[in-house]
Design a protein around this motif. Structure first.
Motif, PDB file in Angstrom:
ATOM      1  N   MET A 248      15.333  -0.052   3.035  1.00 19.92           N
ATOM      2  CA  MET A 248      14.679   1.124   2.466  1.00 19.92           C
ATOM      3  C   MET A 248      13.578   1.658   3.376  1.00 19.92           C
ATOM      4  O   MET A 248      13.317   2.870   3.410  1.00 19.92           O
ATOM      5  CB  MET A 248      14.104   0.773   1.086  1.00 19.92           C
ATOM      6  CG  MET A 248      15.165   0.398   0.067  1.00 19.92           C
ATOM      7  SD  MET A 248      14.484  -0.103  -1.537  1.00 19.92           S
ATOM      8  CE  MET A 248      13.980   1.491  -2.181  1.00 19.92           C
ATOM      9  N   LEU A 249      12.952   0.774   4.144  1.00 20.15           N
ATOM     10  CA  LEU A 249      11.890   1.213   5.066  1.00 20.15           C
ATOM     11  C   LEU A 249      12.439   2.070   6.199  1.00 20.15           C
ATOM     12  O   LEU A 249      11.679   2.780   6.868  1.00 20.15           O
ATOM     13  CB  LEU A 249      11.154  -0.002   5.634  1.00 20.15           C
ATOM     14  CG  LEU A 249      10.150  -0.678   4.700  1.00 20.15           C
ATOM     15  CD1 LEU A 249       9.726  -2.032   5.250  1.00 20.15           C
ATOM     16  CD2 LEU A 249       8.936   0.213   4.462  1.00 20.15           C
ATOM     17  N   ALA A 256       5.804   3.082   0.999  1.00 25.02           N
ATOM     18  CA  ALA A 256       5.702   1.665   0.643  1.00 25.02           C
ATOM     19  C   ALA A 256       5.483   1.518  -0.857  1.00 25.02           C
ATOM     20  O   ALA A 256       6.025   0.607  -1.494  1.00 25.02           O
ATOM     21  CB  ALA A 256       4.564   1.012   1.416  1.00 25.02           C
ATOM     22  N   ALA A 257       4.716   2.445  -1.445  1.00 23.23           N
ATOM     23  CA  ALA A 257       4.457   2.396  -2.881  1.00 23.23           C
ATOM     24  C   ALA A 257       5.749   2.639  -3.670  1.00 23.23           C
ATOM     25  O   ALA A 257       6.016   1.971  -4.681  1.00 23.23           O
ATOM     26  CB  ALA A 257       3.404   3.430  -3.258  1.00 23.23           C
ATOM     27  N   ALA A 269       0.158  -3.700  -3.247  1.00 24.65           N
ATOM     28  CA  ALA A 269      -0.548  -4.762  -2.526  1.00 24.65           C
ATOM     29  C   ALA A 269       0.268  -6.061  -2.551  1.00 24.65           C
ATOM     30  O   ALA A 269       0.352  -6.781  -1.550  1.00 24.65           O
ATOM     31  CB  ALA A 269      -1.923  -4.990  -3.142  1.00 24.65           C
ATOM     32  N   CYS A 270       0.850  -6.339  -3.716  1.00 25.10           N
ATOM     33  CA  CYS A 270       1.700  -7.535  -3.847  1.00 25.10           C
ATOM     34  C   CYS A 270       2.910  -7.422  -2.926  1.00 25.10           C
ATOM     35  O   CYS A 270       3.278  -8.397  -2.248  1.00 25.10           O
ATOM     36  CB  CYS A 270       2.137  -7.688  -5.296  1.00 25.10           C
ATOM     37  SG  CYS A 270       3.263  -9.072  -5.587  1.00 25.10           S
ATOM     38  N   PHE A 271       3.523  -6.258  -2.895  1.00 24.45           N
ATOM     39  CA  PHE A 271       4.671  -6.029  -2.024  1.00 24.45           C
ATOM     40  C   PHE A 271       4.301  -6.264  -0.566  1.00 24.45           C
ATOM     41  O   PHE A 271       5.012  -6.959   0.171  1.00 24.45           O
ATOM     42  CB  PHE A 271       5.186  -4.600  -2.213  1.00 24.45           C
ATOM     43  CG  PHE A 271       6.130  -4.134  -1.144  1.00 24.45           C
ATOM     44  CD1 PHE A 271       7.294  -4.841  -0.862  1.00 24.45           C
ATOM     45  CD2 PHE A 271       5.856  -2.980  -0.407  1.00 24.45           C
ATOM     46  CE1 PHE A 271       8.172  -4.402   0.133  1.00 24.45           C
ATOM     47  CE2 PHE A 271       6.720  -2.548   0.587  1.00 24.45           C
ATOM     48  CZ  PHE A 271       7.875  -3.254   0.865  1.00 24.45           C
ATOM     49  N   ARG A 272       3.172  -5.707  -0.155  1.00 21.93           N
ATOM     50  CA  ARG A 272       2.747  -5.851   1.242  1.00 21.93           C
ATOM     51  C   ARG A 272       2.479  -7.319   1.587  1.00 21.93           C
ATOM     52  O   ARG A 272       2.842  -7.794   2.665  1.00 21.93           O
ATOM     53  CB  ARG A 272       1.499  -5.013   1.496  1.00 21.93           C
ATOM     54  CG  ARG A 272       1.747  -3.502   1.484  1.00 21.93           C
ATOM     55  CD  ARG A 272       0.481  -2.712   1.776  1.00 21.93           C
ATOM     56  NE  ARG A 272       0.735  -1.277   1.828  1.00 21.93           N
ATOM     57  CZ  ARG A 272       1.206  -0.634   2.893  1.00 21.93           C
ATOM     58  NH1 ARG A 272       1.450  -1.312   4.011  1.00 21.93           N
ATOM     59  NH2 ARG A 272       1.419   0.674   2.865  1.00 21.93           N
TER      60      ARG A 272
END
Length: 290
Positions: A248-249, A256-257, A269-272
């Protein structure tokens, strides 16, 4: 009216096969060529029987041995005994292993949760080893009950289960090619889950859901996955989640959100944090590198 045998206890199981009860919590039963199905609500069981026609054995593959088979059941599950002259069954109540090393480790023997078609298929030597374990249990039962009985009986049962774990590991090795096919099906099921956007709610595909879709037991799916990849299902799904995020990136229009939300992370933040922990770089850094 026909009387239905009560097999909720060791004594009841013994009565079904006209076997003498030598201990109220453990028995080794000679099936005597009878075909039976019964539910022992309160006992663990293991059934060892010869294979007279491997081609008709449920779950048997061309890469399996075909001398004998063994199946295992937790309390409350149906015990199936095929028509085999030398079939033998060990049944034991959880009380016999309570407060013992075996009792503490019984959850590690995940093959008690395998389906009938996920049985252990054994070579001649493996079957002979299993028979010696059965005979060891029976010899201790014949000795009579004293202060050493519980420990020695548990030692013999544990030996049987440890050999069974070894033989199942060997079976996973010989089934490598079919295991890879199963993992490919697991990958397809997980990929479809993410592609359908079902992860957005924060619920990841669980082992039991994947297993139901693929027609295998949860325990067998998880053990196969761990044997071939070193990962249990939850960890494997987590890696797929990040793998999906990587794809997806590549879409510059997705933030990112947005990716975090679509993959069910509790926050960006958790994803990062998780992405960096697994890949070694931030999502934005990964996007630039690619």
């Amino acid at each position: 009216m026909e009387r239905i045998a009560d097999t909720s206890t060791i004594c009841g199981c013994n009565r079904l096969f006209a076997e003498e009860t030598l201990h109220p919590l453990v028995s080794v039963i000679d099936a005597g060529g009878r075909t039976e199905k019964f539910v022992c609500d309160n006992c663990y069981s293991a059934v060892l029987s010869p294979l007279t026609d491997a081609g008709c054995a449920s779950g048997h593959t061309t890469c399996d041995f075909s001398h004998a088979t063994m199946t295992f059941r937790r309390p409350g599950k149906t015990v199936s005994i095929p028509c085999a002259t030398d079939a033998v069954v060990v049944v034991f109540h959880p009380d016999i292993i309570r407060c013992t090393p075996l009792g503490q480790a019984i959850g590690e023997y995940t093959f008690f949760d395998y389906a009938d078609n996920e049985a252990l298929f054994m070579s001649l030597r493996e079957a002979q080893t299993a028979k010696r374990c059965f005979e060891g249990i029976k010899n201790e039962l014949r000795h009579g009950i004293d202060k050493y009985s519980k420990r020695l009986i548990c030692n013999h049962i544990e030996l049987l289960l440890n050999y069974s774990k070894r033989f199942y590991t060997r079976q996973f090795i010989t089934r490598h090619d079919s295991n890879i096919e199963l993992i490919a099906r697991i990958d397809t099921a997980i990929r479809r889950y993410f592609e359908a956007g079902r992860a957005a709610g924060g619920i990841m595909p669980a082992a039991q859901h994947i297993a139901r879709e693929l027609g295998v037991s949860t325990a067998y799916l998880d053990d196969t996955l761990h044997h071939e990849t070193g990962k249990h299902t939850a960890d494997y799904v987590s890696l797929w989640r990040i793998k999906t995020a990587k794809v997806m990136l590549m879409n510059k229009n997705l933030s990112a959100a947005g990716i975090s939300a679509s993959l069910g992370f509790c926050s960006e933040a958790c994803f990062r944090t998780i992405f960096k922990k697994i890949t070694g770089c931030e999502p934005d850094e990964y996007r630039k590198c690619e």
